[in-house]
Design a protein around this motif. Structure first.
Motif, mmCIF file in Angstrom:
data_model
loop_
_atom_site.group_PDB
_atom_site.id
_atom_site.type_symbol
_atom_site.label_atom_id
_atom_site.label_comp_id
_atom_site.label_asym_id
_atom_site.label_seq_id
_atom_site.Cartn_x
_atom_site.Cartn_y
_atom_site.Cartn_z
ATOM 1 N N UNK A 50 -1.034 -3.430 -13.443
ATOM 2 C CA UNK A 50 -2.375 -3.465 -14.033
ATOM 3 C C UNK A 50 -3.307 -4.150 -13.039
ATOM 4 N N UNK A 51 -4.077 -3.343 -12.327
ATOM 5 C CA UNK A 51 -4.970 -3.873 -11.299
ATOM 6 C C UNK A 51 -6.416 -3.556 -11.598
ATOM 7 N N UNK A 52 -7.099 -2.947 -10.629
ATOM 8 C CA UNK A 52 -8.511 -2.612 -10.764
ATOM 9 C C UNK A 52 -8.721 -1.648 -11.923
ATOM 10 N N UNK A 53 -9.708 -1.954 -12.759
ATOM 11 C CA UNK A 53 -10.005 -1.181 -13.965
ATOM 12 C C UNK A 53 -8.792 -1.048 -14.887
ATOM 13 N N UNK A 54 -7.852 -2.001 -14.784
ATOM 14 C CA UNK A 54 -6.666 -1.994 -15.629
ATOM 15 C C UNK A 54 -5.662 -0.910 -15.278
ATOM 16 N N UNK A 55 -5.836 -0.265 -14.147
ATOM 17 C CA UNK A 55 -4.971 0.837 -13.727
ATOM 18 C C UNK A 55 -3.947 0.347 -12.706
ATOM 19 N N UNK A 56 -2.856 1.084 -12.535
ATOM 20 C CA UNK A 56 -1.907 0.721 -11.482
ATOM 21 C C UNK A 56 -2.598 0.720 -10.117
ATOM 22 N N UNK A 57 -2.219 -0.210 -9.274
ATOM 23 C CA UNK A 57 -2.781 -0.311 -7.925
ATOM 24 C C UNK A 57 -1.654 -0.478 -6.914
ATOM 25 N N UNK A 58 -1.993 -0.179 -5.684
ATOM 26 C CA UNK A 58 -1.047 -0.246 -4.578
ATOM 27 C C UNK A 58 -1.472 -1.367 -3.638
ATOM 28 N N UNK A 59 -0.494 -2.121 -3.145
ATOM 29 C CA UNK A 59 -0.754 -3.180 -2.170
ATOM 30 C C UNK A 59 -0.229 -2.695 -0.824
ATOM 31 N N UNK A 60 -1.137 -2.612 0.149
ATOM 32 C CA UNK A 60 -0.792 -2.166 1.496
ATOM 33 C C UNK A 60 -0.996 -3.310 2.474
ATOM 34 N N UNK A 61 -0.196 -3.323 3.538
ATOM 35 C CA UNK A 61 -0.361 -4.301 4.615
ATOM 36 C C UNK A 61 -0.592 -3.562 5.928
ATOM 37 N N UNK A 62 -1.531 -4.076 6.711
ATOM 38 C CA UNK A 62 -1.789 -3.521 8.039
ATOM 39 C C UNK A 62 -0.703 -4.052 8.970
ATOM 40 N N UNK A 63 0.030 -3.156 9.576
ATOM 41 C CA UNK A 63 1.148 -3.560 10.423
ATOM 42 C C UNK A 63 0.701 -4.037 11.798
ATOM 43 N N UNK A 64 -0.507 -3.715 12.182
ATOM 44 C CA UNK A 64 -0.968 -4.040 13.536
ATOM 45 C C UNK A 64 -2.256 -4.854 13.566
ATOM 46 N N UNK A 65 -2.636 -5.461 12.455
ATOM 47 C CA UNK A 65 -3.848 -6.285 12.418
ATOM 48 C C UNK A 65 -3.553 -7.667 12.994
ATOM 49 N N UNK A 66 -4.489 -8.241 13.744
ATOM 50 C CA UNK A 66 -4.280 -9.589 14.281
ATOM 51 C C UNK A 66 -4.330 -10.643 13.166
ATOM 52 N N UNK A 67 -3.767 -11.797 13.418
ATOM 53 C CA UNK A 67 -3.769 -12.893 12.449
ATOM 54 C C UNK A 67 -5.202 -13.200 12.025
ATOM 55 N N UNK A 68 -5.402 -13.357 10.726
ATOM 56 C CA UNK A 68 -6.713 -13.701 10.194
ATOM 57 C C UNK A 68 -7.658 -12.521 10.019
ATOM 58 N N UNK A 69 -7.213 -11.338 10.331
ATOM 59 C CA UNK A 69 -8.057 -10.145 10.196
ATOM 60 C C UNK A 69 -8.444 -9.954 8.726
ATOM 61 N N UNK A 70 -9.728 -9.748 8.425
ATOM 62 C CA UNK A 70 -10.144 -9.585 7.022
ATOM 63 C C UNK A 70 -9.654 -8.301 6.382
ATOM 64 N N UNK A 71 -9.062 -7.392 7.155
ATOM 65 C CA UNK A 71 -8.572 -6.118 6.625
ATOM 66 C C UNK A 71 -7.044 -6.032 6.651
ATOM 67 N N UNK A 72 -6.360 -7.174 6.699
ATOM 68 C CA UNK A 72 -4.899 -7.195 6.778
ATOM 69 C C UNK A 72 -4.215 -6.696 5.519
ATOM 70 N N UNK A 73 -4.804 -6.958 4.358
ATOM 71 C CA UNK A 73 -4.226 -6.565 3.077
ATOM 72 C C UNK A 73 -5.238 -5.696 2.341
#
Length: 149
Positions: A50-73
């Motif tokens: 139960x995530x956004x709008x109460x719907x199922x959501x997916x959690x993705x990770x950026x495999x090549x983002x540098x430490x502290x990157x705002x788009x890592x997750x």
């Protein structure tokens, strides 16, 4: 740090995806047509019931983002409604998402969203500005804009 209010940030004004990744996808986070903030490969980590709008959501990770990157997750829901809905008077197909530098900024220990009401929206490209506005109006339980105006 307190949440930032005011003018929307333009860093994620556009994204491009590449579906040729066998076990994920690539997002190029754009500022306008010519400036990239980073291009990262994302892999699915888990789902949230139960995530956004109460719907199922997916959690993705950026495999090549540098430490502290705002788009890592990235947390995202399935697009809705079907793309064909617009042609029959329905809403423009769209999805909601969140992004951050680490899981803890988006999720609590029990994998619930920290901020359920903050989410950018990505719209299918065949819609007009009016179609995009109708998505926001629907979120606030307002009728669509008059199509004759």
């Amino acid at each position: 740090m307190a949440p930032r209010h005011g003018a929307p940030r333009q860093e994620s004004a556009g994204v491009e995806t590449a579906a040729d990744e066998a076990d994920g996808f690539i997002i190029d986070w754009l500022v306008g047509p010519d400036r990239s903030l980073g291009r990262y490969r994302y892999r699915l980590d888990r789902t949230i019931a139960k995530g956004l709008e109460g719907k199922p959501c997916y959690v993705f990770h950026a495999t090549d983002a540098p430490a502290g990157c705002p788009f890592s997750v990235l947390v995202a829901m399935d697009p809705m409604p079907e793309r064909a809905a617009l042609a029959s008077g329905g809403l423009l197909s769209h999805l909601h998402f969140q992004y951050a530098s680490d899981d803890g900024m988006l999720l609590r220990a029990e994998s619930t969203l920290r901020k359920r009401m903050w989410y950018p929206t990505m719209c299918a490209d065949e819609g007009t500005l009016r179609d995009q506005c109708d998505i926001v109006r629907a979120l606030h339980k307002l009728p669509p804009l008059d199509r004759e105006a």
